[in-house]
Design an enzyme around this catalytic site. Structure first.
Site, PDB file in Angstrom:
ATOM      1  N   ASP A  55       0.818  -1.215   0.000  1.00 33.57           N
ATOM      2  CA  ASP A  55       0.000   0.000   0.000  1.00 33.57           C
ATOM      3  C   ASP A  55       0.856   1.271   0.000  1.00 33.57           C
ATOM      4  O   ASP A  55       1.941   1.290   0.592  1.00 33.57           O
ATOM      5  CB  ASP A  55      -0.844  -0.053   1.290  1.00 33.57           C
ATOM      6  CG  ASP A  55      -2.026   0.869   1.251  1.00 33.57           C
ATOM      7  OD1 ASP A  55      -2.150   1.657   0.303  1.00 33.57           O
ATOM      8  OD2 ASP A  55      -2.839   0.775   2.198  1.00 33.57           O
TER       9      ASP A  55
ATOM     10  N   LYS B 291      -1.163  -8.385  -5.123  1.00 28.50           N
ATOM     11  CA  LYS B 291      -1.759  -8.662  -3.802  1.00 28.50           C
ATOM     12  C   LYS B 291      -3.094  -7.923  -3.785  1.00 28.50           C
ATOM     13  O   LYS B 291      -3.128  -6.701  -3.839  1.00 28.50           O
ATOM     14  CB  LYS B 291      -0.834  -8.148  -2.700  1.00 28.50           C
ATOM     15  CG  LYS B 291      -1.430  -8.233  -1.293  1.00 28.50           C
ATOM     16  CD  LYS B 291      -0.405  -7.829  -0.232  1.00 28.50           C
ATOM     17  CE  LYS B 291      -1.006  -7.822   1.169  1.00 28.50           C
ATOM     18  NZ  LYS B 291      -0.021  -7.487   2.204  1.00 28.50           N
TER      19      LYS B 291
ATOM     20  N   ASP C   4      -6.329  -6.865  -1.887  1.00 29.84           N
ATOM     21  CA  ASP C   4      -6.751  -6.688  -0.500  1.00 29.84           C
ATOM     22  C   ASP C   4      -8.213  -6.229  -0.440  1.00 29.84           C
ATOM     23  O   ASP C   4      -8.767  -5.754  -1.440  1.00 29.84           O
ATOM     24  CB  ASP C   4      -5.841  -5.623   0.139  1.00 29.84           C
ATOM     25  CG  ASP C   4      -5.628  -5.844   1.625  1.00 29.84           C
ATOM     26  OD1 ASP C   4      -6.458  -6.529   2.248  1.00 29.84           O
ATOM     27  OD2 ASP C   4      -4.636  -5.316   2.164  1.00 29.84           O
TER      28      ASP C   4
ATOM     29  N   ASP D  61      -2.716 -10.576   9.487  1.00 34.79           N
ATOM     30  CA  ASP D  61      -1.807  -9.447   9.703  1.00 34.79           C
ATOM     31  C   ASP D  61      -0.970  -9.659  10.959  1.00 34.79           C
ATOM     32  O   ASP D  61      -0.015  -8.927  11.209  1.00 34.79           O
ATOM     33  CB  ASP D  61      -2.598  -8.133   9.824  1.00 34.79           C
ATOM     34  CG  ASP D  61      -2.867  -7.515   8.463  1.00 34.79           C
ATOM     35  OD1 ASP D  61      -2.335  -8.015   7.456  1.00 34.79           O
ATOM     36  OD2 ASP D  61      -3.622  -6.525   8.402  1.00 34.79           O
TER      37      ASP D  61
HETATM   38  C1  GLA Z   1      -4.118  -4.930   5.096  1.00 38.09           C
HETATM   39  C2  GLA Z   1      -3.232  -6.101   4.725  1.00 38.09           C
HETATM   40  C3  GLA Z   1      -1.803  -5.751   5.038  1.00 38.09           C
HETATM   41  C4  GLA Z   1      -1.387  -4.519   4.279  1.00 38.09           C
HETATM   42  C5  GLA Z   1      -2.331  -3.381   4.594  1.00 38.09           C
HETATM   43  C6  GLA Z   1      -2.087  -2.185   3.694  1.00 38.09           C
HETATM   44  O1  GLA Z   1      -4.161  -4.746   6.466  1.00 38.09           O
HETATM   45  O2  GLA Z   1      -3.635  -7.262   5.395  1.00 38.09           O
HETATM   46  O3  GLA Z   1      -0.949  -6.832   4.714  1.00 38.09           O
HETATM   47  O4  GLA Z   1      -1.417  -4.803   2.902  1.00 38.09           O
HETATM   48  O5  GLA Z   1      -3.694  -3.755   4.423  1.00 38.09           O
HETATM   49  O6  GLA Z   1      -2.936  -1.151   3.948  1.00 38.09           O
END
Ligand code: GLA
Length: 735
Positions: A358, A472, A474, A544
């Site tokens: 991000d 990735k 999300d 996370d």
């Molecule tokens: C989520 C994902 C993390 C990361 C953040 C970025 O929490 O699970 O791994 O990519 O977003 O904002």
């Protein structure tokens, strides 16, 4: 490399049997070791007789007495798909309101057909209808021989003149009878996903469900184990494994009725999901994935891992690369040099894929420097990255790495150009103000324009560089106050189902045009981990929470169903950013190496000794990677059993190689020691055992020595260690 898909083989034999051609058919849905049996009662009901170990001998089901067994004591056998109506008073698999206002449905057998989809995959379709109301229900069962998996779905078609109201349409119904039933299911929250609970079910209804739409698996998962006559054991006993392949609201109910029978119903959650079908329209449910073993939950896991790897995962034959993800090492505070330095370090330490997380997009007042702005504006932030993504991707490739990038395409910050341009694309309940979670709203995927936007976003991001080989994906919030400006006011309850179908349509289109790109399934960690989404992806971000001690439990639960090769597992810094816990680098690596290894840290913060350890551990991982990613999982010590140890093994399919992991999760005292028997080896072969990732003295007394397989599987091995954070990894090779 392309996705493995099931393609019906036109040349395959197709058998079609009608009620007229053969009275009271016996329907056997068989895999190599299991089978499901249904028969047709004299009143036309489709009876569910059996699901379990495959029978060896001819079956007595052709005679009425056996056919209509098991009787529930009230004079009727359980139907294969109980619709509300007649004697059905349990939670039904189907509940309709017909166009004339009638609430009852009686389903009768019409026909069934069997088709060979692949060498080892057979499809059985059974059609039922209601003689009084023109509705057809087709049950579809796909039987996967060697994996011993049976998937089930249902398609309902309205042939009535008027509108049919579907209050509930499940994917599956399974009746079981035993002395007791033990359900293993999962609860959790952000950074604490997949917390295992096993409980004995009692008379009444236990349900496991989600009403969040997006992030449906953050608090519970639609995968479960059901063990008969005692808690699930690793290598003994009758255990059913079930998992719904659906990334939206789901509901699993376990109802122990007045006859002691367990009635399992699983499917899309009926909560606020009434679905209307006009004449000629159909609704198809997601698949319920079933497996059974009479040899405990270990075999259930291995069946599901094999099935996912053979039939429901992108690029199943490709070794997953070692990844460095930028998130915990840089968050959104980076410029071009931060990233190129990380790539340089990653290359030196042996990493194979760099993923820019991000923070790379949005410009001006909507620059993505915090989570307050930018989502939806998928243009490169020119201040942070003046030479664009292509420069970074090429830098990675020049250094021998692949390059990946993060997106969250279903979401929008109020502070974004997208939110200003298309407020009508955002989920909203009538005139009610939208609630924010993590400063963001959700795009309305029921709307085909939004689906097109997301497909275009994906295309445009990939077009930023021809060297992007990994995305990735999300999704960082769940649905609140659901509603759609796209759906008519009398179809708002279609939102939940149409959102998920919209998501799958987007995935289908993306996979069609980008079959080779690797995609990680992520939703604030493991909040979208189900077999429906997984089949479009190469792997998932498990949680996370990167704290190794917590990850042991999370990964152990996750790997009851989902395979290690898809379990992204990253070494992060100490103290851990989520929990504050400190753990040795060895322990962090030893835990992460049990899945798809990666790093989630700033490499330049490693000191010289740590750097050398990490480099060596990554090289070791590459040696054991085929065993971890493609082998069979055997659990040896369960992190949930209170012993404070967790231990498991992977064994290569040819049985010649194994890798063993053991983790101490607490201080065990000076006099106790770890001992366990190994599994999955050949008792007649000799094996050399080499300890890897050693830090200080060896923890295995037999390091480098050769042992007979039967010794290892009967006497076992013991380890020197029992302090907090002791861990051992052994490479076991047949000589
Ligand atoms: C989520 C994902 C993390 C990361 C953040 C970025 O929490 O699970 O791994 O990519 O977003 O904002």
């Amino acid at each position: 490399m392309t996705l493995k898909r099931i393609i019906p083989l036109a040349l395959a034999a197709s058998v079609f049997i009608t009620a007229e051609a053969k009275e009271n058919p016996l329907i056997r849905i068989s895999t190599d070791g299991t089978e499901m049996i249904m028969t047709v009662a004299d009143n036309g009901n489709l009876v569910h007789n059996y699901y379990g170990k495959k029978f060896k001998n001819a079956l007595p089901y052709q005679t009425k007495k056996y056919r209509e067994q098991p009787d529930n004591g009230a004079g009727f056998a359980p139907q294969a798909f109980p619709a509300y109506g007649g004697y059905v008073t349990i939670s039904p698999a189907l509940k309709l309101v017909h166009s004339d206002g009638s609430h009852t449905t009686h389903l009768k057998y019409v026909s069934h057909s069997v088709t060979q989809l692949q060498d080892d995959v057979t499809r059985t379709e059974i059609t039922l209808n209601d003689p009084l109301y023109d509705v057809d229900l087709t049950l579809t069962f796909d039987a996967y021989g060697k994996e011993n998996v049976i998937t089930q779905s249902a398609t309902l078609t309205n042939k009535e003149e008027g509108r049919l109201t579907v209050e509930n349409l499940a994917s599956t119904y399974l009746p079981l009878h035993a002395d007791s039933y033990y359900l293993t299911h999962f609860h959790g929250v952000w950074a604490t996903e997949m917390q295992l609970v096993e409980e004995q079910l009692q008379p009444g209804i236990k349900s496991v469900e989600s009403k969040r739409g997006v992030q449906a698996t953050q608090t519970a998962n639609p995968a479960f184990l059901l063990s008969l006559n005692g808690p699930a054991r690793e290598d003994h006993g009758d255990v059913y494994g079930g998992a719904l392949a659906w990334s939206g609201n789901y509901k699993l109910t376990f109802e122990q009725d007045e006859c002691g029978r367990m009635n399992v119903v699983g499917g899309i959650n009926d909560f606020a999901s009434t679905y209307y079908l006009d004449n000629g329209q159909s609704l198809t449910t997601p698949d319920m994935v079933w497996t059974f073993s009479d040899k405990g939950r270990g075999q259930v896991s291995r069946n599901l891992h094999d099935w996912i790897r053979n039939h429901s995962l992108a690029h199943p034959d490709m070794e997953r690369p070692v990844v460095l993800n930028s998130w915990e090492g840089a968050y959104m505070n980076f410029d071009e040099k931060t990233i190129t330095d990380m790539i340089d370090d990653a290359a030196k330490i042996g990493v194979e894929m760099f993923v820019l997380d991000d923070g790379w997009f949005g410009n001006g007042e909507y620059a993505r420097n915090t989570d307050h702005a930018g989502l939806g504006d998928w243009q490169v932030n020119t201040e942070k990255l003046p030479r664009g993504i292509d420069y970074l991707a090429k830098h990675a490739v020049k250094n021998g790495l692949k390059f990946g990038i993060w997106i969250e395409p279903e979401m929008v910050n109020p502070k974004s150009r997208l939110a200003e341009a298309h407020p009508e694309w955002i989920v909203k309940s009538g005139d009610r103000d939208r609630l924010q979670i993590r400063q963001q709203w959700i795009l309305d995927l029921t709307n085909p324009e939004v689906q097109d936007f997301i497909v275009k976003t994906f295309d445009d991001v990939l077009a930023l560089s021809s060297d992007i080989s990994y995305i990735k994906w999300d999704a960082n919030r769940f649905v609140t106050d659901f509603g759609s400006e796209h759906l008519p006011s009398d179809r708002q309850s279609h939102f939940w189902i149409d959102y998920t179908k919209g998501l799958y349509s987007v995935y289908d289109r993306i996979r069609e045009s980008h079959p080779d790109v690797m995609i990680q399934l992520c939703s604030s960690g493991g909040a979208r981990l189900d077999m429906g989404a997984l089949k479009y992806h190469d792997e998932f971000w498990t949680s996370d929470n990167t704290n190794s001690l917590d990850r042991i439990r999370i990964q152990n639960s996750t790997n009851l169903f989902y395979p290690a090769m898809a379990t992204a597992s990253h070494v992060s810094t100490s103290p851990n950013h989520q929990t504050g816990m400190m753990a040795p680098l060895k322990y962090r690596f030893d835990v992460a190496m049990s899945g798809r290894l990666g790093l989630e840290l700033q490499p330049k913060h490693l000191n010289e000794k740590e750097w050398e350890f990490a480099k060596n551990a990554i090289a070791n991982y590459k040696k054991i990677r085929p065993i971890v990613q493609f082998g069979d999982l055997y659990r040896l010590k369960n992190p949930e059993d209170g012993s404070g140890w967790a231990s498991h093994q992977y064994v290569s399919k040819d049985g010649k190689q194994s890798v063993f992991f053991a983790y101490s999760m607490k201080y065990h005292g000076r006099t106790t020691f770890f001992q366990t028997r190994l599994k999955g080896l050949d008792p007649d072969k000799q094996y050399r055992i080499t300890e890897i990732n050693k830090a200080g003295w060896p923890s295995f007394y037999g390091d480098g020595q050769v042992f007979p397989g039967d010794y290892l599987m009967n006497e076992g091995i013991s380890l020197n260690g029992g302090n907090n954070f002791d861990s051992t990894v052994l490479h076991i090779e047949e000589i």
